[in-house]
Motif scaffolding. Structure first.
Motif, short mmCIF file in Angstrom:
data_model
loop_
_atom_site.label_atom_id
_atom_site.label_comp_id
_atom_site.label_asym_id
_atom_site.label_seq_id
_atom_site.Cartn_x
_atom_site.Cartn_y
_atom_site.Cartn_z
N TYR A 114 7.29 -39.50 -42.42
CA TYR A 114 7.95 -40.13 -41.65
C TYR A 114 7.62 -39.63 -40.04
O TYR A 114 7.44 -38.57 -39.70
N TRP A 115 7.71 -40.88 -39.29
CA TRP A 115 7.00 -40.57 -38.19
C TRP A 115 7.96 -41.65 -37.08
O TRP A 115 8.45 -42.93 -37.32
N GLY A 116 8.12 -40.99 -35.87
CA GLY A 116 8.69 -41.82 -34.80
C GLY A 116 7.62 -42.64 -34.22
O GLY A 116 6.45 -42.49 -34.20
N GLN A 117 8.15 -43.43 -32.87
CA GLN A 117 7.30 -44.20 -32.35
C GLN A 117 6.25 -43.47 -31.26
O GLN A 117 5.62 -44.00 -30.69
N GLY A 118 6.93 -42.20 -30.78
CA GLY A 118 6.47 -41.51 -29.74
C GLY A 118 7.05 -41.48 -28.34
O GLY A 118 7.41 -42.58 -27.99
N THR A 119 6.86 -40.50 -27.50
CA THR A 119 7.22 -40.74 -26.26
C THR A 119 6.08 -40.19 -25.16
O THR A 119 5.81 -38.93 -25.70
N GLN A 120 5.98 -40.71 -24.15
CA GLN A 120 4.76 -40.18 -23.46
C GLN A 120 5.34 -39.01 -22.51
O GLN A 120 6.33 -39.08 -21.84
N VAL A 121 4.73 -38.06 -22.39
CA VAL A 121 4.57 -36.77 -21.58
C VAL A 121 3.34 -36.80 -20.45
O VAL A 121 2.51 -36.71 -21.03
N THR A 122 3.72 -36.91 -19.18
CA THR A 122 2.57 -36.55 -18.22
C THR A 122 2.96 -35.60 -17.38
O THR A 122 4.00 -35.70 -16.69
N VAL A 123 2.06 -34.76 -17.34
CA VAL A 123 2.22 -33.54 -16.49
C VAL A 123 1.11 -33.64 -15.12
O VAL A 123 -0.02 -33.51 -15.48
N SER A 124 1.55 -33.69 -14.07
CA SER A 124 0.74 -33.94 -12.98
C SER A 124 0.47 -32.55 -12.23
O SER A 124 1.23 -31.46 -12.31
N SER A 125 -0.81 -32.15 -11.75
CA SER A 125 -1.16 -30.95 -11.23
C SER A 125 -1.04 -30.92 -9.66
O SER A 125 -0.53 -31.99 -9.17
#
Length: 125
Positions: A114-125
């Motif tokens: 089973y899988w979720g829909q996902g959540t975005q993680v963005t790491v800026s430099s």
């Protein structure tokens, strides 16, 4: 069926922290292992870590082992991914997954049911 819903993603500066949550519902009694994966654009889905449903066994990818921690709240049927010392290369969509097997060392996406829909993680430099 088991439904998984992730939350907690967002934009953070390098060196910062985020905590992702994965709420499970449905036939959760059939789940023995919860896993976290991530997928960056143009790359394959990558194993991040896993935890047994009891919380007694955990397994991490080498790339996150000293920075990320998985935990669970059994009362809330929720699994967490605490991410510290984030790096730009951690930028990806993060997915929660559930497996009907006891082995927390399952690192291939095809082993999860089973899988979720996902959540975005963005790491800026």
């Amino acid at each position: 069926q088991v439904q998984l819903v992730e939350s907690g993603g967002g934009l953070v500066q390098a060196g910062g922290s985020l905590r992702l949550s994965c709420a499970a519902s449905g036939r959760t009694f059939s789940v023995y292992v919860m896993g976290w994966f991530r997928q960056a654009p143009g790359k394959e889905r990558e194993f991040v870590g896993s935890i047994s449903w009891s919380g007694g066994s955990k397994y991490y990818a080498d790339s996150v082992k000293d920075r990320f921690t998985i935990s669970r709240n059994s009362a809330k049927n929720t699994v967490y991914l605490q991410m510290n010392s984030l790096k730009p290369e951690d930028t990806a969509a993060y997915y929660c997954a559930a497996r009907r097997s006891w082995d927390t060392r399952a690192t291939m996406p095809r082993l999860y049911d089973y899988w979720g829909q996902g959540t975005q993680v963005t790491v800026s430099s």
